[in-house]
Motif scaffolding. Sequence first.
Motif, mmCIF file in Angstrom:
data_model
loop_
_atom_site.group_PDB
_atom_site.id
_atom_site.type_symbol
_atom_site.label_atom_id
_atom_site.label_comp_id
_atom_site.label_asym_id
_atom_site.label_seq_id
_atom_site.Cartn_x
_atom_site.Cartn_y
_atom_site.Cartn_z
ATOM 1 N N LEU B 43 10.983 -36.421 -38.096
ATOM 2 C CA LEU B 43 10.673 -37.557 -37.227
ATOM 3 C C LEU B 43 10.749 -37.188 -35.748
ATOM 4 C CD1 LEU B 43 12.536 -40.411 -39.155
ATOM 5 C CD2 LEU B 43 10.065 -40.001 -39.039
ATOM 6 N N ASP B 44 11.024 -35.940 -35.449
ATOM 7 C CA ASP B 44 11.084 -35.504 -34.053
ATOM 8 C C ASP B 44 9.670 -35.470 -33.456
ATOM 9 O OD1 ASP B 44 13.728 -35.134 -34.625
ATOM 10 O OD2 ASP B 44 13.805 -33.022 -34.026
ATOM 11 N N ALA B 45 9.593 -35.738 -32.175
ATOM 12 C CA ALA B 45 8.280 -35.782 -31.511
ATOM 13 C C ALA B 45 7.583 -34.426 -31.506
ATOM 14 C CB ALA B 45 8.440 -36.299 -30.090
ATOM 15 N N ASP B 46 8.363 -33.337 -31.591
ATOM 16 C CA ASP B 46 7.759 -32.001 -31.549
ATOM 17 C C ASP B 46 7.865 -31.288 -32.905
ATOM 18 O OD1 ASP B 46 10.481 -31.593 -31.626
ATOM 19 O OD2 ASP B 46 10.516 -30.112 -30.005
ATOM 20 N N TYR B 47 7.989 -32.061 -33.957
ATOM 21 C CA TYR B 47 8.188 -31.434 -35.284
ATOM 22 C C TYR B 47 7.094 -30.413 -35.612
ATOM 23 C CZ TYR B 47 8.302 -30.636 -40.276
ATOM 24 O OH TYR B 47 8.325 -30.011 -41.495
#
Lengths: 155, 80
Positions: B43-47
């Motif tokens: 769910l991280d923006a930079d996954y």
Amino acid sequence: MADPRLTDRMFHRIMRTLVETGRAPHYAELARVLGLTVDEARRQLLDVMEAYPIGWLHPETHYIASFPPLNSLPTQYRISVRGEQKWFAQCGFEATSATWLFPGRTVRIEAPCLDCGDTMLVEMRDGRLLTVNPRTVVGHLNYGFGASRGKPPYL
Amino acid sequence: MNLFRSEEHVRRWSLFNPASEEGFISLPELVEFFGTETRRHMLDADYLSAWYPRRGAERLAVLERIGKTSPFWLGTPAPA
């Protein structure tokens, strides 16, 4: 050439929408959110799927069918959170990864056994197994990871 | 990549591939295999740019740790 920041942003929006609604967005919906034209969003979606090849579009469409660990196209792996069943996992293996999309929540995986049709239940929270019924539930890979190329992905 | 009620149910499955005898994996092993560090950042923006590229090495490390080091698990080359 794909813009990695934009690819990240679209990936993030797709995953968030899946978690929030249980279904993947259409590229035309993504366009407005990301400040793109509809056709730019369509092309950007292709870049995202190329960068994330474990998911796939429904053949000959731009509809997101699978975006693991979740699936927009229903599968037998039903995922429930807080008593609400609106998600599906891509496969039985990915189902065990859905827990990471719902931190602090109990994630319930229910599926019929492909042999007998009886229900299996697995509950997890933050990566830990809470309930396994029956206790003999096992995972199985039918073709091997490399050899499964070209085979139905759910096998 | 399915879950079954038991190994016996896998072998009785109408689509069971007899060449997949080594395809069994216990649920705790599966949880480890699909619970590596990168999975915790989906769910991280930079996954996609920062975490997804590390996934392959993580998976390999888990497979080695649980003794699944055959081509069946590590990936056989595509037919020529």
